[in-house]
Design an enzyme around this catalytic site. Sequence first.
Site, PDB file in Angstrom:
ATOM      1  N   PRO A   6       0.782  -1.224   0.000  1.00 20.28           N
ATOM      2  CA  PRO A   6       0.000   0.000   0.000  1.00 20.28           C
ATOM      3  C   PRO A   6       0.817   1.279   0.000  1.00 20.28           C
ATOM      4  CG  PRO A   6      -0.140  -1.170   2.113  1.00 20.28           C
ATOM      5  CD  PRO A   6       0.953  -1.776   1.329  1.00 20.28           C
ATOM      6  N   GLU A   7       0.576   2.077  -0.996  1.00 26.66           N
ATOM      7  CA  GLU A   7       1.012   3.457  -0.950  1.00 26.66           C
ATOM      8  C   GLU A   7      -0.271   4.281  -0.819  1.00 26.66           C
ATOM      9  OE1 GLU A   7       4.039   4.521  -3.818  1.00 26.66           O
ATOM     10  OE2 GLU A   7       4.710   2.460  -3.974  1.00 26.66           O
ATOM     11  N   ARG A 128       3.508  -9.535   7.164  1.00 24.74           N
ATOM     12  CA  ARG A 128       4.800  -9.089   7.713  1.00 24.74           C
ATOM     13  C   ARG A 128       4.671  -8.339   9.031  1.00 24.74           C
ATOM     14  NH1 ARG A 128       8.430  -6.639   2.940  1.00 24.74           N
ATOM     15  NH2 ARG A 128      10.034  -6.666   4.550  1.00 24.74           N
TER      16      ARG A 128
END
Length: 292
Positions: A6-7, A128
Amino acid sequence: MISVMPELPEVEVTRRSFAERILGAEVLSAQVGKPLRWPLGVDVDELRGHTVGEVVRRGKYLWLPLAQPMPWLSSPDDRSNSLPDGGLLIHLGMSGSLAFSWSPGDLGPHDHFELSTTRGVLRLTDPRRFGAVIWGPSLGEGLPAKLLAGLGLEPFDEALDAVSFHAALRGKRVAIKQALLAGDIVVGAGNIYACEALFRAGIDPRLPAGKLSRPRAARLLAEVRAVLAEAIEQGGSSLRDFRDAHGGQGHFQLATQVYGRQGLACRACGLPVQRIVQAQRSTFFCRGCQRR
DNA sequence: CTGGGCTCCTGTCAGC
DNA sequence: TGCTGACAGGAGCCCA
């Protein structure tokens, strides 16, 4: 739901996909999985009964306001719940995604936060675990405030113009690519969009930020805005399987000009795209099209 | 104050 | 097929 990187555009598309549907919902329960980057900061049971307000985005963060239940409306059971108004600051890190659905059920191995409400279930999946869900009394206090304090302006903020952008870069000796990623001038461009914006603007990513002329700074700002806006329009353009919180997929994949195209011919001039490392991150650029 | 490097964690993929 | 190492889209934090 597979990996999401995600940006700003992906975060914004996610927000739009569930903000209206969750607005006004009452929290039924919440649960956490494995630890994320920071602890939640509140007992999950204390969230019960709170009402979800309008989800807003700041940079790559989402803020989900939670209003305290009205004491005269709560059952005697809830009256012990004294958690005041506040909200949850959510960040998707490198691999996080949010799903909003009706499906209840147990948390999967990568599901680390879940908010069950009267209007659906919001679930954070993040293999993560660089992401975060943090309770705070408001955007202006506590850890959320601290995390947001150093953020630069929103890319579409009118207060950000060519003159102020150029002024903010002045004196900076870091490479322009790193100045974009740092997010203390303008937020939202991550590694992909920073590379793409620099390509579109014809600027060498290694150029010291302070050396950008005002016209080139203006061009860069315009291209940052353009690439982010296009990605939002396209419904999030992650390279792989971006899904919004409905599980819906963006209809397009953004055709990157340079990102991930090491060794391939530049779409504009045909020279091979270069990959270098800046601050431990890959940078892709075309030495024909991008100048110092 | 600035800038550089490290770190968190797990999954995937290329190469042998 | 199995193992190993490189690499991954973020960003706070510590140190020089």
